[in-house]
Design a protein around this motif. Structure first.
Motif, short mmCIF file in Angstrom:
data_model
loop_
_atom_site.label_atom_id
_atom_site.label_comp_id
_atom_site.label_asym_id
_atom_site.label_seq_id
_atom_site.Cartn_x
_atom_site.Cartn_y
_atom_site.Cartn_z
N ASP A 163 0.86 -1.18 0.00
CA ASP A 163 0.00 0.00 0.00
C ASP A 163 0.90 1.23 0.00
O ASP A 163 2.02 1.19 0.51
CB ASP A 163 -0.91 0.00 1.24
CG ASP A 163 -2.15 0.85 1.06
OD1 ASP A 163 -3.26 0.29 1.01
OD2 ASP A 163 -2.03 2.09 0.94
N ILE A 164 0.39 2.32 -0.56
CA ILE A 164 1.15 3.56 -0.57
C ILE A 164 1.09 4.27 0.78
O ILE A 164 1.87 5.19 1.04
CB ILE A 164 0.66 4.52 -1.67
CG1 ILE A 164 -0.83 4.84 -1.47
CG2 ILE A 164 0.90 3.93 -3.04
CD1 ILE A 164 -1.35 5.88 -2.44
N ASP A 165 0.17 3.85 1.65
CA ASP A 165 -0.04 4.49 2.94
C ASP A 165 0.69 3.68 4.02
O ASP A 165 0.35 2.53 4.28
CB ASP A 165 -1.53 4.56 3.23
CG ASP A 165 -1.85 5.27 4.54
OD1 ASP A 165 -0.90 5.71 5.22
OD2 ASP A 165 -3.03 5.38 4.89
N ASP A 166 1.68 4.28 4.67
CA ASP A 166 2.44 3.58 5.70
C ASP A 166 1.56 3.13 6.86
O ASP A 166 1.79 2.07 7.45
CB ASP A 166 3.56 4.48 6.24
CG ASP A 166 4.66 4.71 5.22
OD1 ASP A 166 4.77 3.90 4.27
OD2 ASP A 166 5.41 5.69 5.36
N GLN A 167 0.54 3.92 7.19
CA GLN A 167 -0.34 3.53 8.29
C GLN A 167 -1.14 2.29 7.93
O GLN A 167 -1.40 1.44 8.77
CB GLN A 167 -1.29 4.68 8.64
CG GLN A 167 -2.15 4.37 9.86
CD GLN A 167 -2.95 5.58 10.33
OE1 GLN A 167 -2.57 6.71 10.08
NE2 GLN A 167 -4.05 5.33 11.01
N ALA A 168 -1.53 2.16 6.68
CA ALA A 168 -2.24 0.97 6.24
C ALA A 168 -1.34 -0.26 6.36
O ALA A 168 -1.78 -1.33 6.78
CB ALA A 168 -2.71 1.14 4.80
N VAL A 169 -0.07 -0.10 6.01
CA VAL A 169 0.87 -1.22 6.12
C VAL A 169 1.04 -1.62 7.58
O VAL A 169 1.06 -2.81 7.92
CB VAL A 169 2.22 -0.86 5.48
CG1 VAL A 169 3.25 -1.95 5.75
CG2 VAL A 169 2.05 -0.64 3.98
N ARG A 170 1.13 -0.64 8.47
CA ARG A 170 1.24 -0.96 9.91
C ARG A 170 -0.01 -1.68 10.39
O ARG A 170 0.06 -2.64 11.15
CB ARG A 170 1.46 0.32 10.72
CG ARG A 170 2.82 0.94 10.53
CD ARG A 170 3.10 1.96 11.63
NE ARG A 170 2.13 3.04 11.65
CZ ARG A 170 2.24 4.16 10.94
NH1 ARG A 170 3.29 4.33 10.14
NH2 ARG A 170 1.33 5.11 11.02
N ALA A 171 -1.18 -1.21 9.94
CA ALA A 171 -2.43 -1.86 10.33
C ALA A 171 -2.47 -3.30 9.83
O ALA A 171 -2.91 -4.20 10.55
CB ALA A 171 -3.61 -1.07 9.78
N THR A 172 -2.01 -3.51 8.61
CA THR A 172 -1.98 -4.86 8.05
C THR A 172 -1.12 -5.78 8.91
O THR A 172 -1.51 -6.91 9.24
CB THR A 172 -1.45 -4.84 6.61
OG1 THR A 172 -2.39 -4.14 5.79
CG2 THR A 172 -1.27 -6.24 6.06
N ARG A 173 0.05 -5.31 9.29
CA ARG A 173 0.96 -6.14 10.09
C ARG A 173 0.36 -6.42 11.47
O ARG A 173 0.47 -7.54 11.99
CB ARG A 173 2.32 -5.46 10.21
CG ARG A 173 3.08 -5.38 8.89
CD ARG A 173 4.49 -4.86 9.09
NE ARG A 173 5.27 -5.71 9.98
CZ ARG A 173 5.87 -6.83 9.60
NH1 ARG A 173 5.78 -7.25 8.34
NH2 ARG A 173 6.56 -7.56 10.46
N GLU A 174 -0.27 -5.43 12.07
CA GLU A 174 -0.86 -5.63 13.39
C GLU A 174 -2.04 -6.58 13.33
O GLU A 174 -2.21 -7.45 14.19
CB GLU A 174 -1.25 -4.29 14.01
CG GLU A 174 -0.04 -3.44 14.38
CD GLU A 174 -0.43 -2.11 14.99
OE1 GLU A 174 -1.50 -2.04 15.62
OE2 GLU A 174 0.34 -1.14 14.83
#
Length: 295
Positions: free
Chosen positions: A189-200
């Motif tokens: 994803d281009i959104d870093d927060q989305a990537v963090r949410a995915t990992r969590e």
């Protein structure tokens, strides 16, 4: 009165969701939730920009004792004096109950369930339950585009498959794919927060070892057994060469985030490399089902 601490909840409706999120994060919000506040998505950005709802509802949750006035002032400075802002004080159980009421467990197919982290699910022993945290609710399965993709995943043979989730958001599709048997899911994803949410969310569901979140430019020329993209029509069209290159011969292609009036434009961008079956439609939203040509 409910046991546990009180929470400060601030909700703002705006088309400028990223600014509201930034304000909430600058005041150390414990959770930030972004939902569609309208019935239609009219803002379609390029692949290098974050897709946005025409009007978003952004909720920030703060610990007991946080002052609302500075946060409200910062929101109005960032979004304008006429921004719609609501401030509530919630007891701990009130917050959980409110979120659970908005997002009850939902079943897709015979055994896939999407549910809040502590919601009871009346399911069979072989059910696959994906748990989401209220603070990471970029995608909860309630919007038709996500629901259409989850419905496809629930019926697909994912055993030992290598999956690409392009535009992963909360990671709901990536986590569901892993829980349904995919050997590996690459979620970008281009959104870093989305990537963090995915990992969590992946960690919360016990599949972090099978979900990888590289940078967009780090995928290289890798081909995948299944390619998913739940974004918007304009980016889907622009991404046709990229997604085509990542689809192995015979690989299913699942595209969503478009409206019925956009079917031809999106499908035409892929028809040289894919064959398509009948689109799936829910509330004017569409899922295109393609398959990579063998030659």
């Amino acid at each position: 009165m409910a046991d546990g601490p009180a929470w400060l909840q601030i909700t703002v409706e705006t088309p400028r969701a990223s600014l509201a999120e930034a304000v909430f994060e600058s005041f150390d919000a414990e959770a930030v939730t972004v939902l569609d506040a309208g019935d239609d998505i009219t803002v379609e950005n390029t692949p290098n920009e974050q897709p946005a709802f025409a009007d978003s509802r952004i909720t920030g949750l703060f610990t007991d004792g946080t002052r609302a006035e500075p946060i409200e002032a910062a929101l109005r400075e960032a979004l304008g004096a006429d921004a719609t802002i609501r401030i509530d004080r919630l007891e701990n159980e009130d917050w959980a109950s409110a979120w659970l009421a908005q997002h009850p467990p939902i079943r897709f197919g015979a055994r896939l369930w999407i549910a809040p982290h502590n919601a009871p699910v009346a399911a069979d022993d072989d059910a696959i339950v994906v748990r989401l945290d209220p603070g990471l609710a970029f995608g909860t399965g309630t919007h038709p585009t996500t629901a259409l993709c989850l419905g496809w995943l629930a019926e697909a043979d994912l055993a030992d498959k290598q999956v690409l989730d392009y535009g992963c958001g909360s990671g709901i599709l990536a986590v569901a794919a892993a829980r349904l048997g995919a050997a590996s899911v690459t979620a970008v994803d281009i959104d870093d927060q989305a990537v963090r949410a995915t990992r969590e969310n992946a960690e919360r569901n016990g599949v972090l070892d099978r979900i990888h979140t590289p940078a967009l430019d780090a995928i290289g020329d890798r081909e995948f057994d299944i390619v998913l993209a739940n974004i918007l029509a304009k980016p889907l069209i622009a991404l046709a060469p990229t997604l085509t290159a990542h689809a192995a011969p015979g690989a299913p292609l699942v595209l969503s985030g478009l409206l019925t009036r956009q079917i031809d434009d999106v499908q035409n961008a892929y028809t040289r490399a894919f064959t398509f079956t009948e689109p799936a439609i829910e509330d004017d939203w569409v899922r295109l089902n393609g398959k990579r040509r063998l030659a």
